[in-house]
Design an enzyme around this catalytic site. Structure first.
Site, PDB file in Angstrom:
ATOM      1  N   PHE A  23       0.850  -1.186   0.000  1.00 39.90           N
ATOM      2  CA  PHE A  23       0.000   0.000   0.000  1.00 39.90           C
ATOM      3  C   PHE A  23       0.893   1.245   0.000  1.00 39.90           C
ATOM      4  CE2 PHE A  23      -2.466   3.154   2.599  1.00 39.90           C
ATOM      5  CZ  PHE A  23      -3.411   3.430   1.626  1.00 39.90           C
ATOM      6  N   GLY A  24       0.639   2.164  -0.935  1.00 36.72           N
ATOM      7  CA  GLY A  24       1.478   3.363  -1.044  1.00 36.72           C
ATOM      8  C   GLY A  24       2.494   3.252  -2.165  1.00 36.72           C
ATOM      9  N   ASN A  25       2.670   2.034  -2.689  1.00 37.02           N
ATOM     10  CA  ASN A  25       3.579   1.788  -3.816  1.00 37.02           C
ATOM     11  C   ASN A  25       2.687   1.524  -5.036  1.00 37.02           C
ATOM     12  OD1 ASN A  25       4.962   0.262  -5.776  1.00 37.02           O
ATOM     13  ND2 ASN A  25       6.254  -0.802  -4.294  1.00 37.02           N
ATOM     14  N   ALA A  27       3.046   0.996  -8.287  1.00 37.95           N
ATOM     15  CA  ALA A  27       3.277  -0.113  -9.221  1.00 37.95           C
ATOM     16  C   ALA A  27       2.838  -1.440  -8.611  1.00 37.95           C
ATOM     17  CB  ALA A  27       4.752  -0.181  -9.605  1.00 37.95           C
ATOM     18  N   SER A  28       3.148  -1.633  -7.342  1.00 41.48           N
ATOM     19  CA  SER A  28       2.764  -2.889  -6.672  1.00 41.48           C
ATOM     20  C   SER A  28       1.246  -3.056  -6.707  1.00 41.48           C
ATOM     21  CB  SER A  28       3.287  -2.883  -5.228  1.00 41.48           C
ATOM     22  OG  SER A  28       2.525  -3.709  -4.391  1.00 41.48           O
ATOM     23  N   GLU A 174      13.662   1.595   6.719  1.00 39.62           N
ATOM     24  CA  GLU A 174      13.652   0.991   5.387  1.00 39.62           C
ATOM     25  C   GLU A 174      15.047   0.943   4.780  1.00 39.62           C
ATOM     26  OE1 GLU A 174      10.563   0.038   3.523  1.00 39.62           O
ATOM     27  OE2 GLU A 174       9.684   0.064   5.516  1.00 39.62           O
ATOM     28  N   HIS A 250       9.569   5.705  -0.881  1.00 40.61           N
ATOM     29  CA  HIS A 250      10.932   5.785  -0.337  1.00 40.61           C
ATOM     30  C   HIS A 250      11.599   7.025  -0.933  1.00 40.61           C
ATOM     31  CE1 HIS A 250      11.160   1.114   0.164  1.00 40.61           C
ATOM     32  NE2 HIS A 250      10.932   1.672   1.330  1.00 40.61           N
ATOM     33  N   ASN A 363       6.819  -4.142  -9.688  1.00 39.31           N
ATOM     34  CA  ASN A 363       6.547  -4.182  -8.249  1.00 39.31           C
ATOM     35  C   ASN A 363       7.092  -2.942  -7.543  1.00 39.31           C
ATOM     36  OD1 ASN A 363       4.934  -6.086  -7.041  1.00 39.31           O
ATOM     37  ND2 ASN A 363       6.475  -7.703  -7.086  1.00 39.31           N
ATOM     38  N   CYS A 369      16.764   0.398  -6.359  1.00 40.41           N
ATOM     39  CA  CYS A 369      16.194  -0.476  -5.322  1.00 40.41           C
ATOM     40  C   CYS A 369      16.900  -1.821  -5.297  1.00 40.41           C
ATOM     41  CB  CYS A 369      14.722  -0.746  -5.603  1.00 40.41           C
ATOM     42  SG  CYS A 369      13.660   0.682  -5.389  1.00 40.41           S
TER      43      CYS A 369
HETATM   44  N1  LIG Z   1      12.705  -0.321  -2.917  1.00 43.94           N
HETATM   45  C1  LIG Z   1      11.653  -0.874  -3.682  1.00 43.94           C
HETATM   46  C2  LIG Z   1      10.795  -1.736  -2.866  1.00 43.94           C
HETATM   47  C3  LIG Z   1       9.599  -2.271  -3.589  1.00 43.94           C
HETATM   48  C4  LIG Z   1       8.776  -3.167  -2.709  1.00 43.94           C
HETATM   49  N2  LIG Z   1       7.690  -3.766  -3.457  1.00 43.94           N
HETATM   50  C5  LIG Z   1       6.996  -4.802  -2.979  1.00 43.94           C
HETATM   51  O1  LIG Z   1       7.265  -5.324  -1.910  1.00 43.94           O
HETATM   52  C6  LIG Z   1       5.852  -5.315  -3.819  1.00 43.94           C
HETATM   53  C7  LIG Z   1       5.517  -6.761  -3.574  1.00 43.94           C
HETATM   54  C8  LIG Z   1       4.200  -7.153  -4.185  1.00 43.94           C
HETATM   55  O2  LIG Z   1       3.282  -6.347  -4.235  1.00 43.94           O
HETATM   56  O3  LIG Z   1       4.092  -8.319  -4.639  1.00 43.94           O
HETATM   57  C9  LIG Z   1       8.234  -2.391  -1.520  1.00 43.94           C
HETATM   58  O4  LIG Z   1       7.188  -1.746  -1.651  1.00 43.94           O
HETATM   59  O5  LIG Z   1       8.866  -2.398  -0.459  1.00 43.94           O
END
Ligand SMILES: NCCC[C@H](NC(=O)CCC(=O)O)C(=O)O
EC number: 3.5.3.23
Length: 445
Positions: A23-25, A27-28, A174, A250, A363, A369
Site C-alpha cells: 500500500f502506497g507503492n 506499481a505494486s 527501510e 521511499h 513491483n 532499489c
Molecule cells: N525499494 C523498492 C521496494 C519495492 C517493494 N515492493 C513490494 O514489496 C511489492 C511486492 C508485491 O506487491 O508483490 C516495496 O514496496 O517495499
C-alpha cells in the site's frame, strides 16, 4: 589505498510474483495479480549487475530469502506437513500466505543501512539490517538479511553487524532507500543524509495523509548512533509528505546522490534550501553539485512512473559519472528529454545507460532499489566473501542455476503449490554452496 563504491544487488528469488502487497507503492498495487516471470526477473537483474562489473565497478550479489516462508506460517499457528500448511493458509488466510511468499528481499536498497569505515568512529564498516515493519511481507526479512550480510561480509576485523531496530512503528526503518552519502572521494569522511517520512514521537510534525511514511526520524537517529557517526557528518531531512501521498514511498524514488552530486526533484524535501545549505556546510570547502529537477520539466507522476530518480549514479573508472536508468525512462517523453538534456549541462554526469528491469519495476523496484551500496577500501574488498563478487564465472554459474531451478511463469494461485517449496529450497541450498554462504536459511538449520 584505493577506494571503491561496490554495489551488492539482490538476486531475485524463485517466488517473484505480483501480489499487490505494498500500500502506497503505486506499481505494486497496479500490477496485483499479474503473471510474473521469476526466470526473466532474475536474468534481468543479473544482466544489470554484470554490465556494471564490466564497466569496471566492484559488483557483488546478495542471496535471496527462503520463500514460501513456512517458518512464519508455523509461527502463526498453521500445523502439519508443508503441503498441509500451504493448503490451509491458501483457504483460510490467503493474504497471509501471499505475504509469506514475496521475493521482496531482491530490493537490497532496503536490506540495510551501511556506513563506510571513513565515516565511523571505530573505523569499521557498519551494517544495520532494516526492520521494514511497515509491510508485513517485508517485516519477516531482517533476521535472514542479517545472516546473509554476515556471510557476505564475514570478517569482524573490518565489518560490524548490528541487530535490526526494535520492531515497532516508532522505529520504522527501510534501510539505504532513505539514506545516501555524499563525499569528495569514497575513502574520505562524507556526509550521510538520512531522509525520513515522519517523527514518531512528535504528533504535531508534518506527515502524509493518505499513504504511510515508512521511515521515522527516530529510526534514522538510532542507526546514526549505532554506526558511531559524527553530528558534523550527518544531516536529517524530512521527505515532503505530499509526494509520499503521490506514491513516493521511499526517498530513492525522488532523490539519489553520489560523491559530490545530489540529484533530486524540486518537491522531494521539506525546508529544502535550509537543508542544502547544511549539506554544503558539512561537506566542506569543495562544491556540491545540487541538480534539482523542476516540476515544470518532470511532474511527480512522471518521476514515479519512470523511476527517473531510482537510478544509480555511478563513478566510472575514468572519473566521469553515468546514470544507470530503467528503460521505462526512455518510454516517458518528458523524462527521456530531461535525461538527454542532463548530460549536456556541465555536471559530472556525462552519460545515461538504460537497462530493462521491468519485472522488478512492476513491483515498484528500479535499478537503485535492486542494489545496496557499500563503499570500501581495497583491504575491505579483499575481506568480502569472494564467492559473492560478480565476474564471468559467477555470471555464467548463476544463469545456469536460474535456468535449472526457476519457473518461466508464476501466478498468485501457484503460491500454494507445495512443489514450489521444494524447488525453492533445492535452489537455495545449491546457491549457498555456489556462494559459500554456509547455513543462512531456516530450512538449513
Ligand atoms: N525499494 C523498492 C521496494 C519495492 C517493494 N515492493 C513490494 O514489496 C511489492 C511486492 C508485491 O506487491 O508483490 C516495496 O514496496 O517495499
Amino acid at each position: 589505498m584505493k577506494h571503491f563504491e561496490a554495489n551488492f544487488d539482490g538476486l531475485v528469488g524463485p517466488t517473484h510474483n505480483y501480489a499487490g502487497l505494498s500500500f502506497g507503492n503505486v506499481a505494486s498495487l497496479n500490477n496485483a495479480a499479474a503473471t510474473s516471470s521469476p526466470k526473466d526477473a532474475a536474468k534481468q537483474g543479473l544482466q544489470k549487475a554484470k554490465a556494471l562489473a564490466e564497466l569496471g565497478l566492484v559488483q557483488g550479489m546478495l542471496a535471496p530469502q527462503e520463500r514460501p516462508d513456512l517458518h512464519t506460517l508455523r509461527r502463526i499457528g498453521f500445523t502439519g506437513t508443508d503441503a498441509a500448511i500451504l493448503n490451509k493458509a491458501a483457504k483460510e488466510a490467503p493474504a497471509l500466505l501471499r505475504a509469506c511468499c514475496s521475493a521482496s528481499s531482491m530490493w537490497t536498497a532496503n536490506a540495510a543501512t551501511v556506513s563506510p569505515s571513513a565515516d565511523t568512529h571505530d573505523g569499521k564498516l557498519h551494517f544495520t539490517p532494516a526492520n521494514l515493519v511497515d509491510k508485513l511481507h517485508r517485516s519477516i526479512e531482517p533476521t535472514t538479511t542479517g545472516n546473509i550480510l554476515q556471510a557476505t561480509f564475514n570478517d569482524s576485523r573490518f565489518f560490524k553487524h548490528h541487530q535490526h531496530l526494535p520492531e515497532h512503528a516508532s522505529f520504522g526503518d527501510e534501510g539505504a532507500a532513505n539514506h545516501t552519502r555524499l563525499c569528495s572521494e569514497y575513502g574520505h569522511a562524507g556526509v550521510e543524509l538520512f531522509v525520513y517520512g515522519q517523527e514518531a514521537t512528535n504528533p504535531q510534525a508534518p506527515k502524509p495523509q493518505k499513504f504511510p511514511a515508512r521511515q521515522t526520524l527516530e529510526a534514522s537517529q538510532a542507526v546514526a548512533r549505532l554506526h558511531q557517526l559524527d553530528d558534523e557528518g550527518t544531516v536529517y531531512i524530512q521527505q515532503n509528505p505530499d509526494v509520499i501521498d503521490q506514491g513516493v514511498f521511499h526517498n530513492d524514488v525522488i532523490a539519489v546522490g553520489n560523491q559530490n552530486v545530489l540529484f533530486y526533484h524540486e518537491q522531494a524535501f521539506l525546508n529544502t534550501q535550509e537543508k542544502l545549505a547544511e549539506i554544503q556546510r558539512k561537506f566542506g570547502d569543495s562544491e556540491v553539485h545540487f541538480i534539482e529537477v523542476p516540476t515544470s520539466k518532470v511532474a511527480i507522476q512522471d518521476a514515479v512512473k519512470s523511476y527517473l530518480f531510482n537510478t544509480q549514479v555511478v563513478t566510472l573508472p575514468s572519473g566521469e559519472m553515468a546514470i544507470i536508468a530503467p528503460t521505462n525512462c526512455q518510454e516517458n517523453p518528458a523524462v527521456f528529454a530531461y535525461l538527454n538534456e542532463l548530460v549536456t549541462l556541465g555536471t559530472p554526469i556525462k552519460q545515461v545507460l538504460y537497462f530493462d528491469v521491468k519485472q522488478s519495476m512492476q513491483n515498484g523496484g528500479g535499478p537503485a532499489c535492486l542494489r545496496l551500496r557499500v563503499a570500501m577500501n581495497q583491504d575491505e574488498v579483499a575481506a568480502v566473501n569472494q564467492h559473492t563478487l560478480m565476474n564471468d564465472a559467477l555470471f555464467a554459474r548463476l544463469n545456469q542455476w536460474v535456468d535449472k531451478h526457476y519457473r518461466d511463469r508464476l501466478t498468485v494461485a501457484d503460491l500454494a503449490d507445495p512443489q514450489l517449496v521444494i524447488e525453492s529450497r533445492t535452489a537455495l541450498d545449491e546457491l549457498t554452496q555456489i556462494m559459500k554462504l554456509g547455513s543462512v536459511y531456516q530450512f538449513q538449520r
